[in-house]
Write an enzyme that holds these catalytic residues in place. Structure first.
Site, PDB file in Angstrom:
ATOM      1  N   SER A 183       0.805  -1.231   0.000  1.00 18.95           N
ATOM      2  CA  SER A 183       0.000   0.000   0.000  1.00 18.95           C
ATOM      3  C   SER A 183       0.838   1.283   0.000  1.00 18.95           C
ATOM      4  O   SER A 183       0.497   2.225  -0.725  1.00 18.95           O
ATOM      5  CB  SER A 183      -0.979  -0.011   1.173  1.00 18.95           C
ATOM      6  OG  SER A 183      -1.941  -1.026   0.966  1.00 18.95           O
TER       7      SER A 183
ATOM      8  N   LYS B 165     -10.225  -5.197  10.707  1.00 22.84           N
ATOM      9  CA  LYS B 165     -11.293  -4.556   9.926  1.00 22.84           C
ATOM     10  C   LYS B 165     -12.610  -4.421  10.704  1.00 22.84           C
ATOM     11  O   LYS B 165     -13.309  -3.426  10.553  1.00 22.84           O
ATOM     12  CB  LYS B 165     -11.526  -5.321   8.621  1.00 22.84           C
ATOM     13  CG  LYS B 165     -10.380  -5.116   7.627  1.00 22.84           C
ATOM     14  CD  LYS B 165     -10.674  -5.744   6.283  1.00 22.84           C
ATOM     15  CE  LYS B 165      -9.482  -5.577   5.361  1.00 22.84           C
ATOM     16  NZ  LYS B 165      -9.683  -6.141   4.040  1.00 22.84           N
TER      17      LYS B 165
ATOM     18  N   ASP C 112     -13.263  -2.492  -0.335  1.00 24.17           N
ATOM     19  CA  ASP C 112     -12.836  -3.793  -0.889  1.00 24.17           C
ATOM     20  C   ASP C 112     -13.794  -4.299  -1.974  1.00 24.17           C
ATOM     21  O   ASP C 112     -13.357  -4.816  -3.013  1.00 24.17           O
ATOM     22  CB  ASP C 112     -12.753  -4.848   0.228  1.00 24.17           C
ATOM     23  CG  ASP C 112     -11.455  -4.760   1.019  1.00 24.17           C
ATOM     24  OD1 ASP C 112     -10.469  -4.196   0.499  1.00 24.17           O
ATOM     25  OD2 ASP C 112     -11.425  -5.263   2.164  1.00 24.17           O
TER      26      ASP C 112
ATOM     27  N   GLY D 104     -14.681 -19.459   1.180  1.00 24.87           N
ATOM     28  CA  GLY D 104     -14.229 -18.730   2.359  1.00 24.87           C
ATOM     29  C   GLY D 104     -15.378 -17.966   2.985  1.00 24.87           C
ATOM     30  O   GLY D 104     -16.402 -17.696   2.322  1.00 24.87           O
TER      31      GLY D 104
ATOM     32  N   GLY E 262     -14.416 -15.520   5.714  1.00 27.32           N
ATOM     33  CA  GLY E 262     -13.717 -14.617   6.632  1.00 27.32           C
ATOM     34  C   GLY E 262     -13.986 -13.164   6.268  1.00 27.32           C
ATOM     35  O   GLY E 262     -14.936 -12.848   5.531  1.00 27.32           O
TER      36      GLY E 262
ATOM     37  N   MET F 250      -8.424 -13.957  -4.518  1.00 35.33           N
ATOM     38  CA  MET F 250      -8.153 -12.665  -3.869  1.00 35.33           C
ATOM     39  C   MET F 250      -6.691 -12.568  -3.420  1.00 35.33           C
ATOM     40  O   MET F 250      -6.172 -11.474  -3.233  1.00 35.33           O
ATOM     41  CB  MET F 250      -9.076 -12.464  -2.667  1.00 35.33           C
ATOM     42  CG  MET F 250     -10.503 -12.203  -3.047  1.00 35.33           C
ATOM     43  SD  MET F 250     -11.337 -11.503  -1.608  1.00 35.33           S
ATOM     44  CE  MET F 250     -12.983 -12.004  -1.932  1.00 35.33           C
TER      45      MET F 250
ATOM     46  N   GLY G  59      -5.490 -11.420  -7.053  1.00 34.10           N
ATOM     47  CA  GLY G  59      -6.132 -10.275  -6.413  1.00 34.10           C
ATOM     48  C   GLY G  59      -5.324  -8.989  -6.428  1.00 34.10           C
ATOM     49  O   GLY G  59      -5.689  -8.043  -5.724  1.00 34.10           O
TER      50      GLY G  59
HETATM   51  P1  NDP Z   1      -9.664 -14.445   7.370  1.00 37.09           P
HETATM   52  O1  NDP Z   1      -8.625 -14.970   8.308  1.00 37.09           O
HETATM   53  O2  NDP Z   1     -10.720 -13.533   7.886  1.00 37.09           O
HETATM   54  O3  NDP Z   1     -10.444 -15.722   6.727  1.00 37.09           O
HETATM   55  C1  NDP Z   1      -9.701 -16.797   6.223  1.00 37.09           C
HETATM   56  C2  NDP Z   1     -10.612 -17.716   5.440  1.00 37.09           C
HETATM   57  O4  NDP Z   1      -9.787 -18.709   4.811  1.00 37.09           O
HETATM   58  C3  NDP Z   1     -11.645 -18.454   6.274  1.00 37.09           C
HETATM   59  O5  NDP Z   1     -12.793 -18.660   5.503  1.00 37.09           O
HETATM   60  C4  NDP Z   1     -10.922 -19.781   6.569  1.00 37.09           C
HETATM   61  O6  NDP Z   1     -11.802 -20.862   6.793  1.00 37.09           O
HETATM   62  C5  NDP Z   1     -10.217 -19.999   5.259  1.00 37.09           C
HETATM   63  N1  NDP Z   1      -9.054 -20.880   5.387  1.00 37.09           N
HETATM   64  C6  NDP Z   1      -7.898 -20.593   6.034  1.00 37.09           C
HETATM   65  N2  NDP Z   1      -7.046 -21.653   5.919  1.00 37.09           N
HETATM   66  C7  NDP Z   1      -7.689 -22.597   5.196  1.00 37.09           C
HETATM   67  C8  NDP Z   1      -7.345 -23.898   4.750  1.00 37.09           C
HETATM   68  N3  NDP Z   1      -6.142 -24.419   5.011  1.00 37.09           N
HETATM   69  N4  NDP Z   1      -8.236 -24.593   4.001  1.00 37.09           N
HETATM   70  C9  NDP Z   1      -9.439 -24.037   3.707  1.00 37.09           C
HETATM   71  N5  NDP Z   1      -9.841 -22.813   4.116  1.00 37.09           N
HETATM   72  C10 NDP Z   1      -8.974 -22.100   4.845  1.00 37.09           C
HETATM   73  O7  NDP Z   1      -8.861 -13.806   6.153  1.00 37.09           O
HETATM   74  P2  NDP Z   1      -9.412 -12.723   5.105  1.00 37.09           P
HETATM   75  O8  NDP Z   1     -10.792 -13.100   4.767  1.00 37.09           O
HETATM   76  O9  NDP Z   1      -9.163 -11.356   5.582  1.00 37.09           O
HETATM   77  O10 NDP Z   1      -8.418 -12.944   3.855  1.00 37.09           O
HETATM   78  C11 NDP Z   1      -8.571 -14.051   2.978  1.00 37.09           C
HETATM   79  C12 NDP Z   1      -7.669 -13.866   1.769  1.00 37.09           C
HETATM   80  O11 NDP Z   1      -8.070 -12.748   0.997  1.00 37.09           O
HETATM   81  C13 NDP Z   1      -6.189 -13.657   2.109  1.00 37.09           C
HETATM   82  O12 NDP Z   1      -5.416 -14.415   1.199  1.00 37.09           O
HETATM   83  C14 NDP Z   1      -5.995 -12.183   1.874  1.00 37.09           C
HETATM   84  O13 NDP Z   1      -4.657 -11.867   1.532  1.00 37.09           O
HETATM   85  C15 NDP Z   1      -6.938 -11.960   0.710  1.00 37.09           C
HETATM   86  N6  NDP Z   1      -7.377 -10.545   0.591  1.00 37.09           N
HETATM   87  C16 NDP Z   1      -7.080  -9.879  -0.563  1.00 37.09           C
HETATM   88  C17 NDP Z   1      -7.469  -8.572  -0.734  1.00 37.09           C
HETATM   89  C18 NDP Z   1      -7.112  -7.876  -2.002  1.00 37.09           C
HETATM   90  O14 NDP Z   1      -7.258  -6.640  -2.071  1.00 37.09           O
HETATM   91  N7  NDP Z   1      -6.660  -8.587  -3.021  1.00 37.09           N
HETATM   92  C19 NDP Z   1      -8.240  -7.836   0.295  1.00 37.09           C
HETATM   93  C20 NDP Z   1      -8.527  -8.646   1.461  1.00 37.09           C
HETATM   94  C21 NDP Z   1      -8.092  -9.942   1.593  1.00 37.09           C
HETATM   95  P3  NDP Z   1     -12.313 -21.228   8.289  1.00 37.09           P
HETATM   96  O15 NDP Z   1     -13.492 -20.326   8.525  1.00 37.09           O
HETATM   97  O16 NDP Z   1     -12.676 -22.656   8.182  1.00 37.09           O
HETATM   98  O17 NDP Z   1     -11.164 -20.970   9.226  1.00 37.09           O
END
Ligand code: NDP
Length: 280
Positions: free
Chosen positions: A23, A72, A109, A134, A136, A224, A248
């Site tokens: 950023s 966030k 986002d 996902g 999250g 992403m 992403g």
């Molecule tokens: P969170 O930690 O909030 O959520 C993570 C998610 O990934 C959950 O749904 C989790 O599932 C899942 N997950 C994690 N590990 C595994 C695994 N080994 N197998 C399956 N599912 C898995 O993270 P964010 O939502 O904030 O971020 C997610 C991704 O998005 C990241 O890679 C981040 O870099 C990317 N991102 C990109 C942006 C962009 O501008 N390009 C902006 C924001 C994010 P569970 O609920 O089961 O734990």
């Protein structure tokens, strides 16, 4: 000597970890496009100190913050006023000072993702059957924008099924069908668009989708996550015959452009910045 004018006030992206954030580079390039300089830093904040850090920042010439993992939701809670789109997601990646001198939150986002897939990639979301992997913060932040694009169906599949079910329930009143569950949901129908919003890319893994997952003809896949090489999800998509597979990086730059615009009133050129970052 430089002729660039310094934009007044301080800006930062706040997260933990934050060391590899692109950023500051993105916003410095946006500012240079207008012959300006910006004081925009990456700030690692201790998890238990977020609220006091934000308050001190805005008390001392702070003008704008971007917020990333894991803050966030807390950024949304710390704000005095919030935009509609932030309210719909319950999370904020953008903070600024409002007219009353309080903290205003927004979420750019979803706009970033939509601009990248529609304007930059030329994909059609209207009438599409969309699978989102996902449940999250990232997925939560983009669901309202995906629904605004008027897809035929939106299915959220997550490793922890309950989280996707809970997220889908929040959107149950939509005219568009929103379903949530475990990865078994991925076998529900053929997909026109699949978006990976899990953090599996960070560990070079791929979500464990059932082998019955079917890509419709012309299916487009979006991760992403981003990096120097195609992610495992992008490689899987190509093997399955996807028409296009993108990472992403464009979303990152487009959400930053929307933030820059909200702070400073001019919309930067994003294409040159995306091209610049691809060279790193
Ligand atoms: P969170 O930690 O909030 O959520 C993570 C998610 O990934 C959950 O749904 C989790 O599932 C899942 N997950 C994690 N590990 C595994 C695994 N080994 N197998 C399956 N599912 C898995 O993270 P964010 O939502 O904030 O971020 C997610 C991704 O998005 C990241 O890679 C981040 O870099 C990317 N991102 C990109 C942006 C962009 O501008 N390009 C902006 C924001 C994010 P569970 O609920 O089961 O734990």
């Amino acid at each position: 000597m430089t002729d660039e004018l310094l934009i007044s006030g301080r800006f930062a992206v706040v997260g933990n970890p934050i060391e590899h954030s692109l950023s500051p580079r993105i916003h410095a390039t946006f500012a240079r496009q207008g012959g300006q300089q910006i004081d925009y830093r990456a700030e690692r904040v201790e998890v238990d100190a977020f609220e006091s850090w934000v308050s001190a920042f805005f008390d001392t010439e702070g003008r704008g913050l971007n917020i990333t993992l894991p803050f966030k939701t807390r950024a949304f809670d710390v704000a005095d006023t919030v935009s509609d789109r932030a309210r719909r997601t319950g999370a904020a990646n953008f903070l600024t000072v409002n007219e009353a001198g309080g903290i205003h939150a927004d979420n750019t986002d979803g706009k970033g993702l939509l601009t990248d897939v529609r304007a930059n990639a030329g994909w059609t979301l209207e009438g599409a059957r969309i699978l989102v992997l996902g449940a999250g913060g990232a997925v939560k932040g983009v669901i309202p924008s995906l629904l605004e694009a008027d897809p035929a169906a939106l299915v959220i599949a997550n490793r922890t099924a309950e989280r996707a079910e809970a997220l889908a329930t929040e959107w149950a009143a939509q005219p568009i069908r929103v379903l949530g569950g475990g990865y078994v949901q991925a076998a529900e129908m053929p997909w026109d668009v699949i978006i990976n919003g899990t953090s599996t890319g960070l560990s070079d893994e791929m979500p464990a989708l059932p082998k019955e997952t079917v890509l419709a003809e012309g299916c487009c896949c979006y991760d992403m996550a981003y990096g120097k090489r195609p992610t495992p999800f992008m490689r899987w998509a190509v093997e399955q015959g996807a028409r296009d597979a993108r990472d992403g990086l464009g979303m990152l730059v487009e959400q930053a452009a929307e933030s820059f615009y909200l702070w400073l009133g001019n919309y930067p050129d994003t294409q040159s910045v995306i091209a610049d970052l691809r060279q790193l």
